[in-house]
Design a protein around this motif. Structure first.
Motif, PDB file in Angstrom:
ATOM      1  N   GLY A   4       2.950  16.756  -8.436  1.00  0.00           N
ATOM      2  CA  GLY A   4       3.993  17.813  -8.553  1.00  0.00           C
ATOM      3  C   GLY A   4       5.312  17.524  -7.531  1.00  0.00           C
ATOM      4  N   VAL A   5       5.541  18.879  -7.207  1.00  0.00           N
ATOM      5  CA  VAL A   5       6.977  18.944  -6.155  1.00  0.00           C
ATOM      6  C   VAL A   5       6.514  18.650  -4.915  1.00  0.00           C
ATOM      7  N   LEU A   6       5.690  18.911  -4.523  1.00  0.00           N
ATOM      8  CA  LEU A   6       4.869  18.804  -2.951  1.00  0.00           C
ATOM      9  C   LEU A   6       4.816  17.087  -2.791  1.00  0.00           C
ATOM     10  N   GLY A   7       4.238  16.271  -3.986  1.00  0.00           N
ATOM     11  CA  GLY A   7       4.058  14.887  -3.996  1.00  0.00           C
ATOM     12  C   GLY A   7       5.516  14.356  -4.184  1.00  0.00           C
ATOM     13  N   LEU A   8       6.387  14.998  -4.853  1.00  0.00           N
ATOM     14  CA  LEU A   8       7.728  14.383  -5.302  1.00  0.00           C
ATOM     15  C   LEU A   8       8.462  14.302  -3.740  1.00  0.00           C
ATOM     16  N   LEU A   9       8.432  15.314  -2.961  1.00  0.00           N
ATOM     17  CA  LEU A   9       9.023  15.473  -1.671  1.00  0.00           C
ATOM     18  C   LEU A   9       8.342  14.475  -0.617  1.00  0.00           C
ATOM     19  N   VAL A  10       6.918  14.500  -0.638  1.00  0.00           N
ATOM     20  CA  VAL A  10       6.452  13.491   0.539  1.00  0.00           C
ATOM     21  C   VAL A  10       6.739  12.072   0.154  1.00  0.00           C
ATOM     22  N   SER A  11       6.535  11.977  -1.417  1.00  0.00           N
ATOM     23  CA  SER A  11       7.081  10.547  -1.712  1.00  0.00           C
ATOM     24  C   SER A  11       8.405  10.072  -1.310  1.00  0.00           C
ATOM     25  N   PHE A  12       9.241  11.069  -1.437  1.00  0.00           N
ATOM     26  CA  PHE A  12      10.631  10.557  -1.314  1.00  0.00           C
ATOM     27  C   PHE A  12      11.005  10.582   0.115  1.00  0.00           C
ATOM     28  N   LEU A  13      10.385  11.598   0.742  1.00  0.00           N
ATOM     29  CA  LEU A  13      10.827  11.522   2.338  1.00  0.00           C
ATOM     30  C   LEU A  13      10.015  10.583   3.238  1.00  0.00           C
ATOM     31  N   VAL A  14       8.650  10.199   2.756  1.00  0.00           N
ATOM     32  CA  VAL A  14       7.901   9.586   3.679  1.00  0.00           C
ATOM     33  C   VAL A  14       7.574   8.067   3.263  1.00  0.00           C
ATOM     34  N   PHE A  15       6.850   8.218   2.198  1.00  0.00           N
ATOM     35  CA  PHE A  15       6.297   6.856   1.804  1.00  0.00           C
ATOM     36  C   PHE A  15       7.223   5.777   1.091  1.00  0.00           C
ATOM     37  N   THR A  16       8.231   6.166   0.154  1.00  0.00           N
ATOM     38  CA  THR A  16       8.974   5.203  -0.234  1.00  0.00           C
ATOM     39  C   THR A  16      10.020   4.675   0.796  1.00  0.00           C
ATOM     40  N   PRO A  17      10.618   5.450   1.631  1.00  0.00           N
ATOM     41  CA  PRO A  17      11.370   4.861   2.829  1.00  0.00           C
ATOM     42  C   PRO A  17      10.820   3.672   3.794  1.00  0.00           C
ATOM     43  N   LEU A  18       9.257   4.268   3.938  1.00  0.00           N
ATOM     44  CA  LEU A  18       8.751   3.319   4.633  1.00  0.00           C
ATOM     45  C   LEU A  18       8.230   2.102   4.098  1.00  0.00           C
ATOM     46  N   VAL A  49       0.703  -1.068  -0.008  1.00  0.00           N
ATOM     47  CA  VAL A  49       0.022   0.045  -0.054  1.00  0.00           C
ATOM     48  C   VAL A  49       1.012   1.320  -0.269  1.00  0.00           C
ATOM     49  N   LEU A  50       1.761   1.393   0.911  1.00  0.00           N
ATOM     50  CA  LEU A  50       2.828   2.344   0.796  1.00  0.00           C
ATOM     51  C   LEU A  50       3.577   2.548  -0.544  1.00  0.00           C
ATOM     52  N   SER A  51       3.797   1.658  -1.220  1.00  0.00           N
ATOM     53  CA  SER A  51       4.609   1.759  -2.543  1.00  0.00           C
ATOM     54  C   SER A  51       3.919   2.097  -3.489  1.00  0.00           C
ATOM     55  N   LEU A  52       2.478   1.826  -3.373  1.00  0.00           N
ATOM     56  CA  LEU A  52       1.429   2.413  -4.486  1.00  0.00           C
ATOM     57  C   LEU A  52       1.079   3.813  -4.032  1.00  0.00           C
ATOM     58  N   LEU A  53       1.086   4.154  -2.779  1.00  0.00           N
ATOM     59  CA  LEU A  53       0.867   5.562  -2.511  1.00  0.00           C
ATOM     60  C   LEU A  53       2.170   6.412  -3.097  1.00  0.00           C
ATOM     61  N   SER A  54       3.184   6.135  -2.912  1.00  0.00           N
ATOM     62  CA  SER A  54       4.481   6.559  -2.993  1.00  0.00           C
ATOM     63  C   SER A  54       4.468   6.751  -4.652  1.00  0.00           C
ATOM     64  N   LEU A  55       4.013   5.866  -5.600  1.00  0.00           N
ATOM     65  CA  LEU A  55       3.992   6.018  -7.021  1.00  0.00           C
ATOM     66  C   LEU A  55       3.065   7.091  -7.284  1.00  0.00           C
ATOM     67  N   LEU A  56       1.548   7.039  -6.637  1.00  0.00           N
ATOM     68  CA  LEU A  56       0.522   7.724  -7.102  1.00  0.00           C
ATOM     69  C   LEU A  56       1.078   9.361  -6.710  1.00  0.00           C
ATOM     70  N   LEU A  57       1.698   9.589  -5.620  1.00  0.00           N
ATOM     71  CA  LEU A  57       2.011  10.845  -5.211  1.00  0.00           C
ATOM     72  C   LEU A  57       3.214  11.310  -6.219  1.00  0.00           C
ATOM     73  N   LEU A  58       4.136  10.333  -6.466  1.00  0.00           N
ATOM     74  CA  LEU A  58       5.340  10.920  -7.545  1.00  0.00           C
ATOM     75  C   LEU A  58       4.769  11.220  -8.715  1.00  0.00           C
ATOM     76  N   LEU A  89      11.376   0.853  -5.117  1.00  0.00           N
ATOM     77  CA  LEU A  89      12.713   1.170  -5.296  1.00  0.00           C
ATOM     78  C   LEU A  89      12.791   2.150  -6.647  1.00  0.00           C
ATOM     79  N   PRO A  90      12.056   1.757  -7.707  1.00  0.00           N
ATOM     80  CA  PRO A  90      12.081   2.406  -8.784  1.00  0.00           C
ATOM     81  C   PRO A  90      11.463   4.183  -8.311  1.00  0.00           C
ATOM     82  N   GLY A  91      10.608   4.163  -7.516  1.00  0.00           N
ATOM     83  CA  GLY A  91      10.101   5.493  -7.030  1.00  0.00           C
ATOM     84  C   GLY A  91      11.324   6.045  -6.426  1.00  0.00           C
ATOM     85  N   TRP A  92      12.176   5.573  -5.517  1.00  0.00           N
ATOM     86  CA  TRP A  92      13.339   5.947  -4.837  1.00  0.00           C
ATOM     87  C   TRP A  92      14.164   6.702  -5.916  1.00  0.00           C
ATOM     88  N   LEU A  93      14.412   5.730  -6.977  1.00  0.00           N
ATOM     89  CA  LEU A  93      15.330   6.262  -7.752  1.00  0.00           C
ATOM     90  C   LEU A  93      14.813   7.320  -8.765  1.00  0.00           C
TER      91      LEU A  93
END
Length: 118
Positions: free
Chosen positions: A62-76, A49-58, A107-111
């Motif tokens: 835009g930029v806010l989704g990019l930061l939230v995805s990178f800093l919160v959802f992808t590492p979790l 679920v977190l990885s899917l949310l990460s990709l959706l936010l990514l 992992l691709p979301g992080w990259l």
């Protein structure tokens, strides 16, 4: 001849088959499963679920989704994926595919996020 059954003077009820009693010891009764069904690992579901949310936010915010995805959802998602794969292997639970899918989607979301921020 006299009736000495449980209902004297009445005809017997319908045939219900043989009566099965729980076997004593390590043996199973007929119809009882050999192994209890394995439960789903909650960390694996969370990782997916977190990885899917990460990709959706990514992809969507835009930029806010990019930061939230990178800093919160992808590492979790990555942490939960690793924890879930260890738990599934040790406990014999279901969810290894969910954990691997969560890892592969995060992992691709992080990259991609790291590339876009760099």
């Amino acid at each position: 001849m006299t009736d000495s059954g449980p209902n004297p003077g009445r005809p017997p009820g319908p045939y219900t088959g043989p009566e099965w009693h729980a076997a004593s010891g390590p043996y199973l009764s007929p119809g009882q499963p050999a192994h209890p069904p394995a439960v789903w690992n909650g960390a694996a579901i969370t990782a997916l679920v977190l990885s899917l949310l990460s990709l959706l936010l990514l992809l969507g915010l835009g930029v806010l989704g990019l930061l939230v995805s990178f800093l919160v959802f992808t590492p979790l998602a990555l942490v939960f994926s690793i924890i879930a794969s260890i738990q599934v292997a040790r406990r014999g639970q279901r969810g290894m595919g969910l954990a691997v899918t969560g890892f592969l989607l995060a992992l691709p979301g992080w990259l991609i996020t790291a590339f876009l921020l760099w």
